[in-house]
Write a protein that holds these residues in place. Structure first.
Motif, PDB file in Angstrom:
ATOM      1  N   LEU A  25       0.828  -1.207   0.000  1.00 13.51           N
ATOM      2  CA  LEU A  25       0.000   0.000   0.000  1.00 13.51           C
ATOM      3  C   LEU A  25       0.866   1.262   0.000  1.00 13.51           C
ATOM      4  O   LEU A  25       0.608   2.222  -0.731  1.00 13.51           O
ATOM      5  N   ALA A  26       1.919   1.241   0.803  1.00 16.15           N
ATOM      6  CA  ALA A  26       2.834   2.389   0.847  1.00 16.15           C
ATOM      7  C   ALA A  26       3.530   2.584  -0.496  1.00 16.15           C
ATOM      8  O   ALA A  26       3.731   3.714  -0.957  1.00 16.15           O
ATOM      9  N   ALA A  27       3.893   1.459  -1.159  1.00 17.74           N
ATOM     10  CA  ALA A  27       4.538   1.552  -2.474  1.00 17.74           C
ATOM     11  C   ALA A  27       3.588   2.159  -3.496  1.00 17.74           C
ATOM     12  O   ALA A  27       4.006   2.969  -4.338  1.00 17.74           O
ATOM     13  N   ILE A  28       2.306   1.813  -3.430  1.00 17.25           N
ATOM     14  CA  ILE A  28       1.322   2.380  -4.362  1.00 17.25           C
ATOM     15  C   ILE A  28       1.179   3.880  -4.132  1.00 17.25           C
ATOM     16  O   ILE A  28       1.120   4.674  -5.076  1.00 17.25           O
ATOM     17  N   VAL A  29       1.138   4.297  -2.868  1.00 16.71           N
ATOM     18  CA  VAL A  29       1.033   5.727  -2.554  1.00 16.71           C
ATOM     19  C   VAL A  29       2.232   6.492  -3.121  1.00 16.71           C
ATOM     20  O   VAL A  29       2.089   7.557  -3.748  1.00 16.71           O
ATOM     21  N   LEU A  30       3.426   5.961  -2.922  1.00 12.71           N
ATOM     22  CA  LEU A  30       4.625   6.634  -3.429  1.00 12.71           C
ATOM     23  C   LEU A  30       4.676   6.620  -4.952  1.00 12.71           C
ATOM     24  O   LEU A  30       5.195   7.558  -5.570  1.00 12.71           O
ATOM     25  N   LEU A  31       4.151   5.564  -5.561  1.00 13.86           N
ATOM     26  CA  LEU A  31       4.103   5.521  -7.025  1.00 13.86           C
ATOM     27  C   LEU A  31       3.190   6.616  -7.569  1.00 13.86           C
ATOM     28  O   LEU A  31       3.502   7.259  -8.583  1.00 13.86           O
ATOM     29  N   VAL A  32       2.084   6.854  -6.892  1.00 17.25           N
ATOM     30  CA  VAL A  32       1.187   7.945  -7.287  1.00 17.25           C
ATOM     31  C   VAL A  32       1.901   9.291  -7.158  1.00 17.25           C
ATOM     32  O   VAL A  32       1.768  10.176  -8.006  1.00 17.25           O
ATOM     33  N   VAL A  33       2.674   9.440  -6.084  1.00 14.31           N
ATOM     34  CA  VAL A  33       3.442  10.676  -5.898  1.00 14.31           C
ATOM     35  C   VAL A  33       4.428  10.873  -7.049  1.00 14.31           C
ATOM     36  O   VAL A  33       4.604  11.979  -7.566  1.00 14.31           O
ATOM     37  N   CYS A  34       5.068   9.793  -7.497  1.00 14.18           N
ATOM     38  CA  CYS A  34       5.987   9.882  -8.633  1.00 14.18           C
ATOM     39  C   CYS A  34       5.271  10.331  -9.904  1.00 14.18           C
ATOM     40  O   CYS A  34       5.784  11.148 -10.669  1.00 14.18           O
ATOM     41  N   LEU A  35       4.063   9.781 -10.135  1.00 17.05           N
ATOM     42  CA  LEU A  35       3.296  10.151 -11.318  1.00 17.05           C
ATOM     43  C   LEU A  35       2.906  11.627 -11.295  1.00 17.05           C
ATOM     44  O   LEU A  35       2.770  12.261 -12.347  1.00 17.05           O
ATOM     45  N   ALA A  36       2.744  12.190 -10.107  1.00 16.22           N
ATOM     46  CA  ALA A  36       2.386  13.602  -9.980  1.00 16.22           C
ATOM     47  C   ALA A  36       3.579  14.532 -10.205  1.00 16.22           C
ATOM     48  O   ALA A  36       3.428  15.738 -10.191  1.00 16.22           O
ATOM     49  N   ARG A  37       4.771  13.977 -10.432  1.00 17.36           N
ATOM     50  CA  ARG A  37       6.003  14.729 -10.738  1.00 17.36           C
ATOM     51  C   ARG A  37       6.319  15.794  -9.679  1.00 17.36           C
ATOM     52  O   ARG A  37       6.178  16.995  -9.904  1.00 17.36           O
ATOM     53  N   PRO A  38       6.751  15.363  -8.508  1.00 14.20           N
ATOM     54  CA  PRO A  38       7.153  16.358  -7.493  1.00 14.20           C
ATOM     55  C   PRO A  38       8.401  17.108  -7.945  1.00 14.20           C
ATOM     56  O   PRO A  38       9.286  16.550  -8.583  1.00 14.20           O
ATOM     57  N   GLN A  39       8.437  18.398  -7.632  1.00 16.28           N
ATOM     58  CA  GLN A  39       9.571  19.247  -7.988  1.00 16.28           C
ATOM     59  C   GLN A  39       9.920  20.128  -6.807  1.00 16.28           C
ATOM     60  O   GLN A  39       9.049  20.550  -6.044  1.00 16.28           O
ATOM     61  N   THR A  40      11.191  20.408  -6.666  1.00 17.41           N
ATOM     62  CA  THR A  40      11.645  21.344  -5.640  1.00 17.41           C
ATOM     63  C   THR A  40      12.036  22.640  -6.323  1.00 17.41           C
ATOM     64  O   THR A  40      12.510  22.652  -7.450  1.00 17.41           O
ATOM     65  N   SER A  41      11.838  23.721  -5.633  1.00 11.14           N
ATOM     66  CA  SER A  41      12.204  25.027  -6.184  1.00 11.14           C
ATOM     67  C   SER A  41      12.306  26.021  -5.050  1.00 11.14           C
ATOM     68  O   SER A  41      11.800  25.805  -3.946  1.00 11.14           O
ATOM     69  N   ARG A  42      12.981  27.136  -5.351  1.00 17.60           N
ATOM     70  CA  ARG A  42      12.994  28.224  -4.392  1.00 17.60           C
ATOM     71  C   ARG A  42      11.622  28.889  -4.392  1.00 17.60           C
ATOM     72  O   ARG A  42      10.904  28.846  -5.377  1.00 17.60           O
TER      73      ARG A  42
END
Length: 341
Positions: free
Chosen positions: A68-85
């Motif tokens: 279940l945790a792996a599925i949640v993180l996979l969804v996060v990957c699909l949402a393309r997290p980005q860091t920025s100032r």
């Protein structure tokens, strides 16, 4: 763009709705899974009441939770997290400055080491480097004028464009011959018309007199005065006859000749007077530095500056965790919770 408190933004936040699938899986596991689990019936469970649960029993839900945790993180990957100032607004002190520089062939005269243009460029670069909060642009003019760089706070780009300034366009006949001071000033003013700064300045650098162009220098000065733009005029070069590069011959050689130094200090003085600026005469690099130091003491005004930070893809740690969790789930299921039919 969706944003979470940790400062991570999602380029495709729509995928986050897939987290509802994880919620459904969680409910299914704890509410309906028991019906599908094989059951062994005993006449009495009294003998088992005092037995403590084994490690396998304690870990029976771990594979499902890991998946279940792996599925949640996979969804996060699909949402393309980005860091920025953070997008920031700040107030700073600065003025709007357009530098109008003459690039006629006479600017190659070596009476200022190594020549007038190189000396004027170097001192201007030093001036720009000392004023990081100013909006500064660059206009070049010979027989006609054009913008090399509009007003910008990105001084790295401005300095790079400054390094490319030369008299080649004039010598090769790409732009019209002559010195169009009025055109150079008018081109600079066009970039200051919409400026909201209280201090708007044009630094006009030339070694000659206006001998071409559709706009006279004094008319351009009147326009500058109406727009409350101060013009600081700098006449570079020594007095008297000087040896100048006249043209580039077909074989690539430079034709040089001794000519009278044609300049019009009266016109430059009038431009400065009408616009409430100053007129300067510079016959050396040190005098140019002193002139820019004087201009550096101009009144400054507050202006708002908005800045964006560069974005970086941040899905890699989440993807790595997905792999680790699935691997751990497989190890627990196969090794620790292995079932023998």
């Amino acid at each position: 763009m969706f944003k979470i408190p940790e400062g991570i933004t999602f380029q495709s936040p729509g995928f986050l709705f897939l987290l509802a699938v994880a919620v459904v899986m969680l409910f299914w596991y704890f509410l309906f899974r028991r019906k599908a689990t094989p059951v062994l019936r005993f006449g009495s469970i009294v003998p088992f009441c005092h037995m403590s649960p084994s490690l396998r029993v304690r870990l029976r839900h771990l594979p499902a939770l890991l998946r279940l945790a792996a599925i949640v993180l996979l969804v996060v990957c699909l949402a393309r997290p980005q860091t920025s100032r953070e997008f920031t607004h700040r107030e700073t002190e600065g003025i709007d400055v357009m530098i109008a520089m003459d690039i006629s062939t006479s600017m190659l005269t070596p009476d200022i080491n190594p020549n007038r243009l190189a000396a004027a460029k170097q001192v201007a670069v030093d001036f720009i480097s000392k004023r990081p909060n100013d909006n500064i642009g660059l206009t070049l003019f010979g027989g006609e004028a054009f913008t090399q760089c509009p007003l910008t706070l990105d001084h790295a780009v401005l300095l790079q464009l400054f390094s490319q300034v030369s008299c080649d366009l004039h010598m090769q006949g790409v732009i019209a011959p002559g010195t169009a001071i009025g055109m150079g000033l008018a081109s600079s003013l066009s970039h200051l018309q919409n400026s909201k700064s209280k201090s708007k300045v044009v630094i006009l650098i030339t070694d000659g007199e206006n001998n071409t162009g559709e706009i006279s220098p004094l008319f351009a000065a009147e326009v500058a005065a109406s727009e409350k733009v101060r013009v600081y005029t700098i006449l570079v070069g020594s007095d008297g006859p000087v040896e100048q590069d006249i043209a580039r011959l077909p074989n690539g050689e430079i034709y040089r000749a001794t000519v009278e130094n044609a300049s019009a200090p009266d016109v430059l003085q009038e431009i400065a007077r009408v616009t409430h600026g100053k007129y300067y005469k510079a016959a050396s690099r040190d005098q140019l530095r002193a002139i820019y130091a004087d201009i550096d003491r101009l009144e400054k005004t507050k202006m708002k500056v908005s800045s964006y930070g560069r974005r970086f893809e941040a899905y890699q740690p989440f993807a790595l965790l997905v792999f680790v969790l699935l691997l751990l789930e497989a190890i627990v299921r196969i090794v620790v919770l292995r079932r023998i039919p």
